[in-house]
Design an enzyme around this catalytic site. Sequence first.
Site, PDB file in Angstrom:
ATOM      1  N   CYS A  52       2.504  -3.537   4.073  1.00  0.00           N
ATOM      2  CA  CYS A  52       1.649  -2.396   4.387  1.00  0.00           C
ATOM      3  C   CYS A  52       2.168  -1.811   5.688  1.00  0.00           C
ATOM      4  CB  CYS A  52       0.168  -2.780   4.455  1.00  0.00           C
ATOM      5  SG  CYS A  52      -0.320  -3.849   5.829  1.00  0.00           S
ATOM      6  N   HIS A  69       7.537 -24.910   8.957  1.00  0.00           N
ATOM      7  CA  HIS A  69       6.436 -25.663   9.561  1.00  0.00           C
ATOM      8  C   HIS A  69       5.094 -25.428   8.897  1.00  0.00           C
ATOM      9  CE1 HIS A  69       8.607 -26.207  13.690  1.00  0.00           C
ATOM     10  NE2 HIS A  69       9.297 -26.689  12.667  1.00  0.00           N
ATOM     11  N   ARG A 100       4.490 -34.348  10.984  1.00  0.00           N
ATOM     12  CA  ARG A 100       3.437 -33.561  11.620  1.00  0.00           C
ATOM     13  C   ARG A 100       3.189 -32.240  10.911  1.00  0.00           C
ATOM     14  NH1 ARG A 100       8.025 -32.510  14.912  1.00  0.00           N
ATOM     15  NH2 ARG A 100       8.182 -30.333  15.556  1.00  0.00           N
ATOM     16  N   HIS A 101       4.222 -31.642  10.319  1.00  0.00           N
ATOM     17  CA  HIS A 101       4.030 -30.358   9.649  1.00  0.00           C
ATOM     18  C   HIS A 101       3.189 -30.520   8.389  1.00  0.00           C
ATOM     19  CE1 HIS A 101       6.693 -28.850  12.600  1.00  0.00           C
ATOM     20  NE2 HIS A 101       7.729 -29.529  12.135  1.00  0.00           N
ATOM     21  N   ASP A 150       0.853  -1.183   0.000  1.00  0.00           N
ATOM     22  CA  ASP A 150       0.000   0.000   0.000  1.00  0.00           C
ATOM     23  C   ASP A 150       0.891   1.235   0.000  1.00  0.00           C
ATOM     24  OD1 ASP A 150       0.856   0.426   2.624  1.00  0.00           O
ATOM     25  OD2 ASP A 150      -1.128   0.201   3.513  1.00  0.00           O
ATOM     26  N   THR A 203       1.467  -2.376   8.853  1.00  0.00           N
ATOM     27  CA  THR A 203       1.776  -3.398   9.855  1.00  0.00           C
ATOM     28  C   THR A 203       1.999  -4.779   9.259  1.00  0.00           C
ATOM     29  OG1 THR A 203      -0.549  -3.972  10.168  1.00  0.00           O
ATOM     30  CG2 THR A 203       0.364  -2.228  11.606  1.00  0.00           C
TER      31      THR A 203
END
Length: 154
Positions: free
Chosen positions: A65, A98, A133-134, A8, A67
């Site tokens: 942007c 992960h 597991r990931h 942005d 944040t």
Amino acid sequence: MKIGIGNDHSALEMKAEIIEYLEQRGHEVIDYGTNSSESCDYPHYGEIVGRAVADKKVDQGILICGTGLGISLAANKVKGVRAAVCSEPFTARMARMHNNCNILAFGSRVIGVELAKMIVEVWLDTEFELGGRHQRRVDMLDAIEERWNQGSCV
């Protein structure tokens, strides 16, 4: 690697530096804008980069942007996108390793450009840990997305 980037109005200067950094590392960068300092709506650019990633027009995406939050939320509305806001390298590594995130987001009002470059470097240099597991958890995320796209939340 082909990387799509979007932003942005708050992130014009940071985006320019990140593009230069990526190109110096040998990546092809597709700039999806904005290229104006006039106030604009971040969801537009989050969606554009999200669609480019989901449609495999680019390999991965970077969004910036104020944040990183709003633009990543917009991208995450696109099926197949896993965008993560990262304000330091450890989270960027885990997002790739992960969660197999395909879009990195950060805030131009939260971190400086040198830290942003470190985060980008770690994120791009980290591979997803296939299997185990990931992979199961990423598959579960995909299943949630699929259920919601089919109109069922259970």
